[in-house]
Design a protein around this motif. Structure first.
Motif, PDB file in Angstrom:
ATOM      1  N   MET A   1     -25.499  -8.908 -28.148  1.00 19.52           N
ATOM      2  CA  MET A   1     -24.780  -9.395 -27.085  1.00 19.52           C
ATOM      3  C   MET A   1     -24.257  -8.511 -26.251  1.00 19.52           C
ATOM      4  SD  MET A   1     -23.876 -13.189 -28.497  1.00 19.52           S
ATOM      5  CE  MET A   1     -23.072 -12.445 -30.017  1.00 19.52           C
ATOM      6  N   LYS A   2     -24.104  -8.679 -25.167  1.00 13.67           N
ATOM      7  CA  LYS A   2     -23.060  -7.886 -24.050  1.00 13.67           C
ATOM      8  C   LYS A   2     -22.060  -8.597 -23.303  1.00 13.67           C
ATOM      9  CE  LYS A   2     -25.475  -4.051 -24.973  1.00 13.67           C
ATOM     10  NZ  LYS A   2     -25.045  -2.971 -25.990  1.00 13.67           N
ATOM     11  N   LYS A   3     -21.185  -8.060 -22.951  1.00  8.87           N
ATOM     12  CA  LYS A   3     -20.202  -8.557 -22.407  1.00  8.87           C
ATOM     13  C   LYS A   3     -20.111  -7.888 -21.075  1.00  8.87           C
ATOM     14  CE  LYS A   3     -15.332  -9.806 -21.494  1.00  8.87           C
ATOM     15  NZ  LYS A   3     -14.125  -9.916 -22.267  1.00  8.87           N
ATOM     16  N   ILE A   4     -20.150  -8.288 -19.647  1.00 11.91           N
ATOM     17  CA  ILE A   4     -20.513  -7.617 -18.324  1.00 11.91           C
ATOM     18  C   ILE A   4     -18.964  -7.925 -17.698  1.00 11.91           C
ATOM     19  CG2 ILE A   4     -21.828  -7.139 -16.380  1.00 11.91           C
ATOM     20  CD1 ILE A   4     -24.137  -7.803 -18.112  1.00 11.91           C
ATOM     21  N   GLU A   5     -18.264  -7.151 -17.125  1.00 15.46           N
ATOM     22  CA  GLU A   5     -17.142  -7.363 -16.514  1.00 15.46           C
ATOM     23  C   GLU A   5     -17.276  -6.736 -15.232  1.00 15.46           C
ATOM     24  OE1 GLU A   5     -13.342  -7.591 -19.431  1.00 15.46           O
ATOM     25  OE2 GLU A   5     -14.699  -5.712 -19.693  1.00 15.46           O
ATOM     26  N   ALA A   6     -17.262  -7.840 -14.302  1.00 16.12           N
ATOM     27  CA  ALA A   6     -17.431  -6.892 -12.903  1.00 16.12           C
ATOM     28  C   ALA A   6     -16.204  -7.366 -11.907  1.00 16.12           C
ATOM     29  CB  ALA A   6     -18.676  -7.760 -12.098  1.00 16.12           C
ATOM     30  N   ILE A   7     -15.538  -6.397 -11.355  1.00 14.85           N
ATOM     31  CA  ILE A   7     -14.696  -6.571 -10.074  1.00 14.85           C
ATOM     32  C   ILE A   7     -15.306  -6.379  -8.938  1.00 14.85           C
ATOM     33  CG2 ILE A   7     -12.341  -5.830  -9.308  1.00 14.85           C
ATOM     34  CD1 ILE A   7     -11.899  -4.714 -12.017  1.00 14.85           C
ATOM     35  N   ILE A   8     -15.199  -7.428  -8.104  1.00 14.24           N
ATOM     36  CA  ILE A   8     -16.049  -7.297  -6.924  1.00 14.24           C
ATOM     37  C   ILE A   8     -15.312  -7.775  -5.635  1.00 14.24           C
ATOM     38  CG2 ILE A   8     -18.455  -7.699  -7.972  1.00 14.24           C
ATOM     39  CD1 ILE A   8     -18.217 -10.760  -6.765  1.00 14.24           C
ATOM     40  N   ARG A   9     -15.586  -7.489  -4.377  1.00 15.92           N
ATOM     41  CA  ARG A   9     -15.008  -8.032  -3.241  1.00 15.92           C
ATOM     42  C   ARG A   9     -15.202  -9.714  -3.489  1.00 15.92           C
ATOM     43  NH1 ARG A   9     -14.371  -4.510   1.277  1.00 15.92           N
ATOM     44  NH2 ARG A   9     -15.481  -2.461   0.614  1.00 15.92           N
ATOM     45  N   LYS A  10     -14.142 -10.453  -3.125  1.00 12.67           N
ATOM     46  CA  LYS A  10     -14.056 -11.721  -2.820  1.00 12.67           C
ATOM     47  C   LYS A  10     -14.747 -12.277  -1.992  1.00 12.67           C
ATOM     48  CE  LYS A  10     -10.737 -15.480  -3.053  1.00 12.67           C
ATOM     49  NZ  LYS A  10      -8.914 -15.860  -2.851  1.00 12.67           N
ATOM     50  N   SER A  11     -15.181 -11.531  -0.911  1.00 17.23           N
ATOM     51  CA  SER A  11     -16.019 -11.915   0.100  1.00 17.23           C
ATOM     52  C   SER A  11     -17.397 -11.945  -0.317  1.00 17.23           C
ATOM     53  CB  SER A  11     -15.835 -11.044   1.350  1.00 17.23           C
ATOM     54  OG  SER A  11     -16.105  -9.642   1.043  1.00 17.23           O
ATOM     55  N   LYS A  12     -17.856 -11.132  -1.475  1.00 24.09           N
ATOM     56  CA  LYS A  12     -19.180 -10.993  -1.952  1.00 24.09           C
ATOM     57  C   LYS A  12     -19.359 -12.091  -2.997  1.00 24.09           C
ATOM     58  CE  LYS A  12     -21.780  -8.599  -0.476  1.00 24.09           C
ATOM     59  NZ  LYS A  12     -22.726  -8.752   0.573  1.00 24.09           N
ATOM     60  N   PHE A  13     -18.476 -12.947  -3.384  1.00 23.03           N
ATOM     61  CA  PHE A  13     -18.443 -13.635  -4.658  1.00 23.03           C
ATOM     62  C   PHE A  13     -19.930 -14.692  -4.390  1.00 23.03           C
ATOM     63  CE2 PHE A  13     -17.615 -17.802  -6.814  1.00 23.03           C
ATOM     64  CZ  PHE A  13     -17.671 -17.279  -8.295  1.00 23.03           C
ATOM     65  N   SER A  14     -19.851 -15.475  -3.138  1.00 26.84           N
ATOM     66  CA  SER A  14     -21.154 -16.401  -3.140  1.00 26.84           C
ATOM     67  C   SER A  14     -22.612 -15.574  -3.367  1.00 26.84           C
ATOM     68  CB  SER A  14     -21.059 -16.959  -1.727  1.00 26.84           C
ATOM     69  OG  SER A  14     -19.741 -18.021  -1.731  1.00 26.84           O
ATOM     70  N   SER A  79     -26.314  -7.647  -4.884  1.00 25.00           N
ATOM     71  CA  SER A  79     -25.702  -8.582  -4.164  1.00 25.00           C
ATOM     72  C   SER A  79     -24.146  -8.296  -3.826  1.00 25.00           C
ATOM     73  CB  SER A  79     -25.530  -9.939  -4.817  1.00 25.00           C
ATOM     74  OG  SER A  79     -24.879  -9.891  -6.172  1.00 25.00           O
ATOM     75  N   ALA A  80     -23.600  -7.415  -4.651  1.00 28.69           N
ATOM     76  CA  ALA A  80     -22.091  -7.001  -4.170  1.00 28.69           C
ATOM     77  C   ALA A  80     -22.051  -6.060  -3.467  1.00 28.69           C
ATOM     78  CB  ALA A  80     -21.294  -6.938  -5.457  1.00 28.69           C
ATOM     79  N   ARG A  81     -22.769  -5.160  -3.207  1.00 33.47           N
ATOM     80  CA  ARG A  81     -22.820  -3.787  -2.364  1.00 33.47           C
ATOM     81  C   ARG A  81     -22.918  -3.903  -1.141  1.00 33.47           C
ATOM     82  NH1 ARG A  81     -27.324  -1.048  -4.199  1.00 33.47           N
ATOM     83  NH2 ARG A  81     -26.194  -0.175  -5.991  1.00 33.47           N
ATOM     84  N   THR A  82     -21.674  -3.487  -0.415  1.00 31.43           N
ATOM     85  CA  THR A  82     -21.513  -3.428   1.145  1.00 31.43           C
ATOM     86  C   THR A  82     -22.113  -1.807   1.524  1.00 31.43           C
ATOM     87  OG1 THR A  82     -19.129  -2.923   1.112  1.00 31.43           O
ATOM     88  CG2 THR A  82     -20.002  -5.087   1.199  1.00 31.43           C
ATOM     89  N   GLY A  83     -21.655  -1.058   0.417  1.00 26.28           N
ATOM     90  CA  GLY A  83     -21.717   0.684   1.055  1.00 26.28           C
ATOM     91  C   GLY A  83     -20.577   1.147   1.342  1.00 26.28           C
ATOM     92  N   ASP A  84     -19.288   0.299   1.209  1.00 21.80           N
ATOM     93  CA  ASP A  84     -17.932   0.762   1.743  1.00 21.80           C
ATOM     94  C   ASP A  84     -17.226   1.234   0.660  1.00 21.80           C
ATOM     95  OD1 ASP A  84     -18.760   0.688   4.465  1.00 21.80           O
ATOM     96  OD2 ASP A  84     -17.888  -1.491   4.529  1.00 21.80           O
ATOM     97  N   VAL A  85     -16.189   2.005   0.702  1.00 24.34           N
ATOM     98  CA  VAL A  85     -15.042   2.182  -0.338  1.00 24.34           C
ATOM     99  C   VAL A  85     -14.470   0.960  -0.890  1.00 24.34           C
ATOM    100  CG1 VAL A  85     -13.060   3.435  -0.915  1.00 24.34           C
ATOM    101  CG2 VAL A  85     -14.624   4.149   0.327  1.00 24.34           C
ATOM    102  N   GLY A  86     -14.559   0.626  -2.139  1.00 23.89           N
ATOM    103  CA  GLY A  86     -14.085  -0.725  -2.593  1.00 23.89           C
ATOM    104  C   GLY A  86     -14.711  -2.036  -2.914  1.00 23.89           C
ATOM    105  N   ASP A  87     -16.114  -1.567  -3.129  1.00 22.11           N
ATOM    106  CA  ASP A  87     -17.138  -2.302  -3.420  1.00 22.11           C
ATOM    107  C   ASP A  87     -16.808  -3.050  -4.956  1.00 22.11           C
ATOM    108  OD1 ASP A  87     -18.614  -2.575  -1.177  1.00 22.11           O
ATOM    109  OD2 ASP A  87     -20.194  -1.364  -1.702  1.00 22.11           O
TER     110      ASP A  87
END
Length: 112
Positions: A1-14, A79-87
């Motif tokens: 099993m794997k645990k995947i932790e992601a920190i994303i922009r709140k605006s990309k959550f949906s 789905s989370a990528r914008t291409g800008d710093v801070g993705d």
């Protein structure tokens, strides 16, 4: 099993949530977080200066079977990528065991 932790922009959550559901990842936990990154460059948006470290973030914690690791990571990346710093960032670690509290069963069947 794997645990995947992601920190994303709140605006990309949906978009990320929709992408995860599309690959049959239907259970995960998330929190609103704030953090500091390595990027020191600020940006200007509509005449307002802001720091990339001040962008609202959402922290996702997902546990999947080994077979679902790649498609889960790819769903987040696309789905989370914008291409800008801070993705954001994704971290993958190994989970030794899991237990279902209600029944006491253990192993990958607890993820179903």
């Amino acid at each position: 099993m794997k645990k995947i932790e992601a920190i994303i922009r709140k605006s990309k959550f949906s978009a990320v949530k929709k992408a995860l559901h599309a690959v049959d990842v239907n259970f995960f936990s998330y929190w609103d977080v704030t953090g500091l990154g390595n990027e020191k460059k600020g940006s200007v948006y509509r005449g307002v200066s802001y720091s990339t470290s001040d962008i609202q973030r959402r922290y996702l914690s997902i546990v999947v079977t080994d077979e679902f690791e790649e498609q889960t990571v790819n769903a987040i990346l696309e789905s989370a990528r914008t291409g800008d710093v801070g993705d954001g960032k994704i971290f993958v670690s190994t989970i030794e065991e899991s237990y279902r509290i209600r029944t006491g069963e253990k192993g990958k069947d607890t993820l179903k």
